[in-house]
Design an enzyme around this catalytic site. Structure first.
Site, PDB file in Angstrom:
ATOM      1  N   TYR A 106     -65.829 -29.669   2.157  1.00 39.42           N
ATOM      2  CA  TYR A 106     -65.893 -28.584   1.182  1.00 39.42           C
ATOM      3  C   TYR A 106     -64.880 -28.723   0.056  1.00 39.42           C
ATOM      4  O   TYR A 106     -64.750 -27.830  -0.778  1.00 39.42           O
ATOM      5  CB  TYR A 106     -65.712 -27.230   1.887  1.00 39.42           C
ATOM      6  CG  TYR A 106     -66.835 -26.930   2.827  1.00 39.42           C
ATOM      7  CD1 TYR A 106     -67.979 -26.289   2.383  1.00 39.42           C
ATOM      8  CD2 TYR A 106     -66.771 -27.313   4.164  1.00 39.42           C
ATOM      9  CE1 TYR A 106     -69.032 -26.018   3.246  1.00 39.42           C
ATOM     10  CE2 TYR A 106     -67.815 -27.056   5.030  1.00 39.42           C
ATOM     11  CZ  TYR A 106     -68.941 -26.409   4.567  1.00 39.42           C
ATOM     12  OH  TYR A 106     -69.981 -26.154   5.429  1.00 39.42           O
TER      13      TYR A 106
ATOM     14  N   ILE B 236     -73.501 -30.987   4.003  1.00 37.96           N
ATOM     15  CA  ILE B 236     -72.379 -31.642   3.356  1.00 37.96           C
ATOM     16  C   ILE B 236     -72.479 -33.158   3.476  1.00 37.96           C
ATOM     17  O   ILE B 236     -73.109 -33.691   4.385  1.00 37.96           O
ATOM     18  CB  ILE B 236     -71.029 -31.138   3.928  1.00 37.96           C
ATOM     19  CG1 ILE B 236     -71.030 -31.191   5.450  1.00 37.96           C
ATOM     20  CG2 ILE B 236     -70.709 -29.751   3.418  1.00 37.96           C
ATOM     21  CD1 ILE B 236     -69.744 -30.718   6.091  1.00 37.96           C
TER      22      ILE B 236
ATOM     23  N   TYR C  83     -74.200 -28.236  16.662  1.00 40.23           N
ATOM     24  CA  TYR C  83     -72.864 -28.656  16.232  1.00 40.23           C
ATOM     25  C   TYR C  83     -71.816 -27.623  16.602  1.00 40.23           C
ATOM     26  O   TYR C  83     -72.101 -26.436  16.794  1.00 40.23           O
ATOM     27  CB  TYR C  83     -72.824 -28.874  14.713  1.00 40.23           C
ATOM     28  CG  TYR C  83     -73.025 -27.602  13.921  1.00 40.23           C
ATOM     29  CD1 TYR C  83     -71.953 -26.822  13.494  1.00 40.23           C
ATOM     30  CD2 TYR C  83     -74.313 -27.146  13.626  1.00 40.23           C
ATOM     31  CE1 TYR C  83     -72.147 -25.646  12.796  1.00 40.23           C
ATOM     32  CE2 TYR C  83     -74.519 -25.974  12.935  1.00 40.23           C
ATOM     33  CZ  TYR C  83     -73.437 -25.226  12.517  1.00 40.23           C
ATOM     34  OH  TYR C  83     -73.629 -24.045  11.836  1.00 40.23           O
TER      35      TYR C  83
ATOM     36  N   PHE D 193     -64.566 -22.844  13.764  1.00 39.97           N
ATOM     37  CA  PHE D 193     -64.987 -21.927  12.705  1.00 39.97           C
ATOM     38  C   PHE D 193     -66.483 -21.639  12.734  1.00 39.97           C
ATOM     39  O   PHE D 193     -66.947 -20.684  12.124  1.00 39.97           O
ATOM     40  CB  PHE D 193     -64.585 -22.457  11.318  1.00 39.97           C
ATOM     41  CG  PHE D 193     -65.145 -23.812  10.965  1.00 39.97           C
ATOM     42  CD1 PHE D 193     -66.437 -23.948  10.500  1.00 39.97           C
ATOM     43  CD2 PHE D 193     -64.351 -24.943  11.076  1.00 39.97           C
ATOM     44  CE1 PHE D 193     -66.949 -25.184  10.160  1.00 39.97           C
ATOM     45  CE2 PHE D 193     -64.851 -26.189  10.727  1.00 39.97           C
ATOM     46  CZ  PHE D 193     -66.155 -26.310  10.278  1.00 39.97           C
ATOM     47  N   ASP D 194     -67.252 -22.442  13.445  1.00 35.94           N
ATOM     48  CA  ASP D 194     -68.682 -22.173  13.546  1.00 35.94           C
ATOM     49  C   ASP D 194     -69.284 -23.010  14.669  1.00 35.94           C
ATOM     50  O   ASP D 194     -68.800 -24.100  14.972  1.00 35.94           O
ATOM     51  CB  ASP D 194     -69.381 -22.506  12.222  1.00 35.94           C
ATOM     52  CG  ASP D 194     -70.801 -21.950  12.162  1.00 35.94           C
ATOM     53  OD1 ASP D 194     -71.137 -21.093  12.998  1.00 35.94           O
ATOM     54  OD2 ASP D 194     -71.564 -22.377  11.280  1.00 35.94           O
TER      55      ASP D 194
ATOM     56  N   PHE E 242     -66.368 -32.264  13.496  1.00 39.06           N
ATOM     57  CA  PHE E 242     -67.647 -31.765  13.982  1.00 39.06           C
ATOM     58  C   PHE E 242     -68.075 -32.556  15.212  1.00 39.06           C
ATOM     59  O   PHE E 242     -68.035 -33.790  15.219  1.00 39.06           O
ATOM     60  CB  PHE E 242     -68.742 -31.927  12.925  1.00 39.06           C
ATOM     61  CG  PHE E 242     -68.675 -30.937  11.794  1.00 39.06           C
ATOM     62  CD1 PHE E 242     -69.231 -29.677  11.924  1.00 39.06           C
ATOM     63  CD2 PHE E 242     -68.067 -31.283  10.602  1.00 39.06           C
ATOM     64  CE1 PHE E 242     -69.181 -28.765  10.873  1.00 39.06           C
ATOM     65  CE2 PHE E 242     -68.011 -30.386   9.546  1.00 39.06           C
ATOM     66  CZ  PHE E 242     -68.561 -29.118   9.678  1.00 39.06           C
TER      67      PHE E 242
END
Length: 213
Positions: free
Chosen positions: A183, A152, A122, A132-133, A205
């Site tokens: 989140y 999530i 991902y 962010f990741d 994502f």
């Protein structure tokens, strides 16, 4: 799915110290060495309702893996990955839950079922496009049990399917998550008044369903 949070986000602060050492009691020569001290803390996300020990252990493992990615965002500038650069916009379909999706590559084979162990790569972005990741940066897909609260809520729904969302086969799908499927008002990776994922963030994502583990 019983929670909107896949893991507890941990952060670590590392301090550097110079230490002077004498080589011998009779020698005037000395040297210095660099030592590090690491202090870690965690930001606890809402508790998961599934309490089986093996599931909790899996969540801890996923927490560690994902926390490295969030900490990486704090310690160095964001460098877009090749996968992120290759992202091609596609028309998103909005489901009744508020989750939007778009299939970029439709795979073949059977779909994942609830509780099954799967592997997925991902890239996660904020709505402004900031990455962010990324599991691609770590060179290893995330392994988790889908549909049981280890990730999530938007991920479980986006992979297993739901009202207005077809189940995902091995392939690539873009997911757009409203805050309540991500989140929520807590955000993630928060430290010193700043968060990697700010509260009430809409998340994007690019998910690649690699295989069943």
């Amino acid at each position: 799915m019983s929670s909107v949070a896949p893991y507890s986000v941990g952060t670590c602060l590392t301090s550097l110290h110079l230490q002077k050492r004498n080589h011998s009691a009779s020698s005037s020569s000395s040297s210095t060495s660099l030592t590090t001290t690491t202090k870690c803390s965690s930001v606890q996300q809402p508790p998961l309702l599934v309490q089986k020990e093996n599931q909790l252990n899996r969540r801890e493992a996923i927490s560690l893996s994902m926390s490295f990615g969030l900490l990486h965002s704090f310690l160095q500038p964001i460098i877009p990955t090749a996968t992120a650069a290759e992202a091609v916009p596609c028309e998103l379909t909005v489901s009744p839950s508020g989750l939007s999706f778009c299939d970029k590559v439709v795979g073949t084979g059977s779909q994942a079922v609830k509780g099954q162990l799967i592997k997925a790569h991902y890239v996660g972005r904020l709505e402004n496009g900031k990455v962010f990741d990324s599991s691609y940066d770590r060179g290893k897909p995330l392994t988790f049990r889908v549909g049981v609260g280890e990730v999530i809520k938007g991920w479980d729904e986006g992979i297993l399917g739901g009202d207005g969302i077809p189940p995902m086969l091995t392939g690539k799908r873009t997911l757009k998550l409203p805050p309540e499927l991500g989140y929520g008002s807590r955000g993630a990776g928060c430290r010193g008044g700043s968060c990697v994922i700010p509260p009430d963030s809409v998340l994007l994502f690019d998910v690649e369903f690699v295989s069943k583990a």
